[in-house]
Design a protein around this motif. Structure first.
Motif, PDB file in Angstrom:
ATOM      1  N   ALA A  84       0.806  -1.214   0.000  1.00  0.00           N
ATOM      2  CA  ALA A  84       0.000   0.000   0.000  1.00  0.00           C
ATOM      3  C   ALA A  84       0.844   1.270   0.000  1.00  0.00           C
ATOM      4  O   ALA A  84       0.386   2.309  -0.484  1.00  0.00           O
ATOM      5  N   ASP A  85       2.060   1.205   0.548  1.00  0.00           N
ATOM      6  CA  ASP A  85       2.884   2.403   0.670  1.00  0.00           C
ATOM      7  C   ASP A  85       3.863   2.559  -0.484  1.00  0.00           C
ATOM      8  O   ASP A  85       3.971   3.626  -1.076  1.00  0.00           O
ATOM      9  N   ILE A  86       4.637   1.522  -0.754  1.00  0.00           N
ATOM     10  CA  ILE A  86       5.489   1.489  -1.941  1.00  0.00           C
ATOM     11  C   ILE A  86       5.294   0.122  -2.588  1.00  0.00           C
ATOM     12  O   ILE A  86       4.760  -0.803  -1.977  1.00  0.00           O
ATOM     13  N   ARG A  87       5.748  -0.001  -3.812  1.00  0.00           N
ATOM     14  CA  ARG A  87       5.764  -1.292  -4.489  1.00  0.00           C
ATOM     15  C   ARG A  87       7.161  -1.888  -4.322  1.00  0.00           C
ATOM     16  O   ARG A  87       8.158  -1.267  -4.735  1.00  0.00           O
ATOM     17  N   ARG A  88       7.226  -3.060  -3.662  1.00  0.00           N
ATOM     18  CA  ARG A  88       8.546  -3.670  -3.435  1.00  0.00           C
ATOM     19  C   ARG A  88       9.200  -3.933  -4.791  1.00  0.00           C
ATOM     20  O   ARG A  88       8.544  -4.367  -5.744  1.00  0.00           O
ATOM     21  N   THR A  89      10.499  -3.688  -4.844  1.00  0.00           N
ATOM     22  CA  THR A  89      11.127  -3.692  -6.163  1.00  0.00           C
ATOM     23  C   THR A  89      12.622  -3.946  -6.097  1.00  0.00           C
ATOM     24  O   THR A  89      13.307  -3.522  -5.164  1.00  0.00           O
ATOM     25  N   SER A  90      13.134  -4.658  -7.082  1.00  0.00           N
ATOM     26  CA  SER A  90      14.557  -4.667  -7.386  1.00  0.00           C
ATOM     27  C   SER A  90      14.834  -3.462  -8.277  1.00  0.00           C
ATOM     28  O   SER A  90      13.914  -2.755  -8.701  1.00  0.00           O
ATOM     29  N   VAL A  91      16.109  -3.211  -8.573  1.00  0.00           N
ATOM     30  CA  VAL A  91      16.491  -2.025  -9.348  1.00  0.00           C
ATOM     31  C   VAL A  91      17.374  -2.467 -10.506  1.00  0.00           C
ATOM     32  O   VAL A  91      18.469  -2.999 -10.292  1.00  0.00           O
ATOM     33  N   ASP A  92      16.911  -2.267 -11.714  1.00  0.00           N
ATOM     34  CA  ASP A  92      17.681  -2.612 -12.911  1.00  0.00           C
ATOM     35  C   ASP A  92      18.698  -1.518 -13.238  1.00  0.00           C
ATOM     36  O   ASP A  92      18.673  -0.414 -12.690  1.00  0.00           O
ATOM     37  N   GLY A  93      19.599  -1.859 -14.175  1.00  0.00           N
ATOM     38  CA  GLY A  93      20.519  -0.867 -14.716  1.00  0.00           C
ATOM     39  C   GLY A  93      21.690  -0.526 -13.818  1.00  0.00           C
ATOM     40  O   GLY A  93      22.313   0.529 -13.984  1.00  0.00           O
ATOM     41  N   GLN A  94      22.033  -1.413 -12.875  1.00  0.00           N
ATOM     42  CA  GLN A  94      23.142  -1.132 -11.961  1.00  0.00           C
ATOM     43  C   GLN A  94      24.383  -1.927 -12.357  1.00  0.00           C
ATOM     44  O   GLN A  94      24.309  -3.135 -12.559  1.00  0.00           O
ATOM     45  N   GLY A  95      25.502  -1.245 -12.439  1.00  0.00           N
ATOM     46  CA  GLY A  95      26.743  -1.920 -12.753  1.00  0.00           C
ATOM     47  C   GLY A  95      27.898  -0.944 -12.860  1.00  0.00           C
ATOM     48  O   GLY A  95      27.711   0.269 -12.879  1.00  0.00           O
ATOM     49  N   ASP A  96      29.101  -1.492 -12.879  1.00  0.00           N
ATOM     50  CA  ASP A  96      30.299  -0.715 -13.187  1.00  0.00           C
ATOM     51  C   ASP A  96      31.099  -1.549 -14.190  1.00  0.00           C
ATOM     52  O   ASP A  96      30.596  -2.584 -14.660  1.00  0.00           O
ATOM     53  N   PRO A  97      32.301  -1.170 -14.585  1.00  0.00           N
ATOM     54  CA  PRO A  97      33.012  -1.956 -15.598  1.00  0.00           C
ATOM     55  C   PRO A  97      33.350  -3.381 -15.177  1.00  0.00           C
ATOM     56  O   PRO A  97      33.805  -4.175 -16.002  1.00  0.00           O
ATOM     57  N   ARG A  98      33.135  -3.751 -13.902  1.00  0.00           N
ATOM     58  CA  ARG A  98      33.556  -5.072 -13.447  1.00  0.00           C
ATOM     59  C   ARG A  98      32.446  -5.917 -12.837  1.00  0.00           C
ATOM     60  O   ARG A  98      32.650  -7.107 -12.583  1.00  0.00           O
ATOM     61  N   SER A  99      31.284  -5.341 -12.576  1.00  0.00           N
ATOM     62  CA  SER A  99      30.227  -6.104 -11.924  1.00  0.00           C
ATOM     63  C   SER A  99      28.860  -5.576 -12.334  1.00  0.00           C
ATOM     64  O   SER A  99      28.721  -4.438 -12.808  1.00  0.00           O
ATOM     65  N   THR A 100      27.854  -6.420 -12.141  1.00  0.00           N
ATOM     66  CA  THR A 100      26.483  -6.102 -12.513  1.00  0.00           C
ATOM     67  C   THR A 100      25.546  -6.671 -11.458  1.00  0.00           C
ATOM     68  O   THR A 100      25.820  -7.731 -10.888  1.00  0.00           O
ATOM     69  N   VAL A 101      24.437  -5.988 -11.236  1.00  0.00           N
ATOM     70  CA  VAL A 101      23.364  -6.532 -10.403  1.00  0.00           C
ATOM     71  C   VAL A 101      22.267  -7.047 -11.315  1.00  0.00           C
ATOM     72  O   VAL A 101      21.719  -6.296 -12.126  1.00  0.00           O
ATOM     73  N   TYR A 102      21.969  -8.345 -11.200  1.00  0.00           N
ATOM     74  CA  TYR A 102      20.879  -8.976 -11.935  1.00  0.00           C
ATOM     75  C   TYR A 102      19.741  -9.247 -10.953  1.00  0.00           C
ATOM     76  O   TYR A 102      19.783 -10.209 -10.184  1.00  0.00           O
ATOM     77  N   THR A 103      18.752  -8.382 -10.950  1.00  0.00           N
ATOM     78  CA  THR A 103      17.598  -8.486 -10.063  1.00  0.00           C
ATOM     79  C   THR A 103      18.059  -8.460  -8.604  1.00  0.00           C
ATOM     80  O   THR A 103      18.193  -7.407  -8.023  1.00  0.00           O
TER      81      THR A 103
END
Length: 450
Positions: free
Chosen positions: A153-172
């Protein structure tokens, strides 16, 4: 550096990136020694006691030993606006943070998955972030690993796409090193931010936060484990089918055909006699059977991933029930599963396979969760498989060798003949607190990072 990642890249992409067959030198630990890592090392560390919370840095939060040890808002550090990307609503929130100490790893990790246990009353939510240190001493950005509330009701729980640097990435929900041959993770710290509406008295309370760091080598097959201490033990885990919910609530990952994760979570919670109340499930269409499964799907749903399979979101949901601990980690073999089964703890496993690779399943899958509830006298796996036509049909016996391989491998051949990824032994583990379940030994406690 921003990286756009499709929601269906999911965890498999991170697992593919994590695989490597190159030997890694030991990592210098706090004692100054150089430690040679074990094969396929896994490190799970949790912060859950008042002493743990005091090891971190607080700004606007305080550690509390009232009830379960945890952190809650004290005098907030400030106020910030947050625009929910899934509703477009902008609102002001008071906040405070707990920044954990550096956790030094004794091996170079190529992957990390966090998990947390918290209470978020109406008008509150939390954010969990990760900062990592590479082998060359460089640092990752602060990565958002989840914005979470028990409700919607307050926020929609969420992962954040589009995160990374030249050596690592967040997948979900999974941090992954892009090239493990070049660099890996040697340490990390977690940051938890607690939010509430300005002037409110309610506060989130976080009583456990942790992460599983690992490096699982590239493998199509794994060594077979011998049947052991759980032979002939079968736990009385209730049976729920996801397929009886096909077409229900398509706004949550297209309905029941995709609900293996929340259905498995419901089975384990039912085993511990933790069901949602009739009031909790009053929103469910009364014509639908097993409303607790629909409830779990709604409240594990990740609005960015557009699915119910976010691993830490399932663990966080399980921990909303009274006196429950829940984590995401990796196990190394079915021997580890047997140790837990003998202690009365069922295990949710993640696997992918072709139809012909698992006799008796009757289907193939690119990714599926099921619940191991015991072992036959011969050591074969007894599993409650939610991909079954009815609740009564959920119990299956799968050949030990086949099951172990499809669960522990990181590489597999898909139906097109190409190479895809496997989970490498990922599990969800849910249990009552140690005080409520005295069967746990110190060896079991190590699994929870205690």
């Amino acid at each position: 550096m921003s990286k756009s990642v499709s929601r269906r890249v999911v965890l498999a992409a991170g697992l593919a990136a994590a695989a490597s067959t190159v030997a890694v030198p030991g990592v210098a630990a706090a004692d100054g020694a150089d430690h040679e890592p074990p094969d396929n090392p896994v490190d799970f560390r949790a912060w859950s006691s008042v002493a743990d919370w005091h090891r971190g840095r607080t700004d606007g939060v305080k550690a509390s030993g009232h009830g379960r040890d945890g952190i809650r808002l004290g005098r907030p550090a400030g106020t910030v606006d947050y625009t929910d990307p899934h509703t477009g609503t902008t609102a002001a929130w008071e906040y405070g943070t707990w920044t954990g100490p550096w956790h030094e790893l004794r091996f170079g990790a190529s992957e990390l998955v966090p998990s947390w246990n918290a209470d978020t009353p109406a008008g509150t939510w939390i954010q969990v972030e990760l900062l990592g240190r590479y082998q060359d001493g460089g640092l990752t950005p602060w990565y958002v690993m989840g914005r979470w509330a028990a409700g919607d009701a307050d926020i929609r729980r969420t992962s954040v796409d589009g995160q990374g640097d030249p050596r690592s990435t967040v997948y979900t929900d999974t941090f992954s090193i892009d090239d493990p041959d070049a660099n890996r993770l040697t340490a990390y710290r977690l940051r938890v931010t607690l939010y509430r509406r300005p002037g409110a008295e309610a506060s989130p309370k976080v009583w456990r936060v942790g992460a599983m760091a690992s490096h699982v080598e590239d493998r199509f097959e794994v060594p077979a484990s011998a049947p052991g201490e759980a032979r002939g033990i079968e736990l009385a885990v209730p049976r729920f089918s996801q397929n009886t919910h096909i077409g229900q609530y398509p706004e949550y990952d297209n309905g029941g055909q995709a609900w293996c994760s929340p259905t498995s979570s419901t089975m384990i919670l039912g085993y511990w006699d933790r069901y949602p109340t009739a009031e909790d499930t009053s929103w469910v269409n009364p014509d639908f059977d097993d409303p607790e499964v629909c409830h779990a799907a709604r409240f594990t749903y990740d609005y960015q991933y557009e699915g119910c399979g976010n691993w830490p979101f399932n663990a966080a949901y399980a921990a909303t029930y009274e006196d429950m601990d829940a984590i995401v980690t990796r196990l190394r073999s079915l021997s580890d599963v047997e140790r837990l089964i003998k202690a009365g703890i069922p295990v949710i496993t993640s696997q992918s396979f072709l139809k012909e690779e698992l006799d008796g399943a009757g289907y193939g899958t690119a990714g599926h969760l099921m619940t191991v509830i015991g072992f036959t006298a011969e050591g074969d796996v007894i599993a409650n498989d939610p991909a079954s036509p009815s609740n009564e049909a959920v119990r299956h016996v799968y050949k030990r060798r086949q099951f172990e391989n499809i669960w522990l491998r990181t590489k597999r051949y898909n139906s097109s003949g190409g190479v895809s990824s496997g989970s490498g032994g990922v599990v969800y583990l849910y249990k009552p607190t140690r005080e409520k379940w005295p069967k746990l030994t110190d060896r079991h406690a190590e699994v929870w990072g205690d």
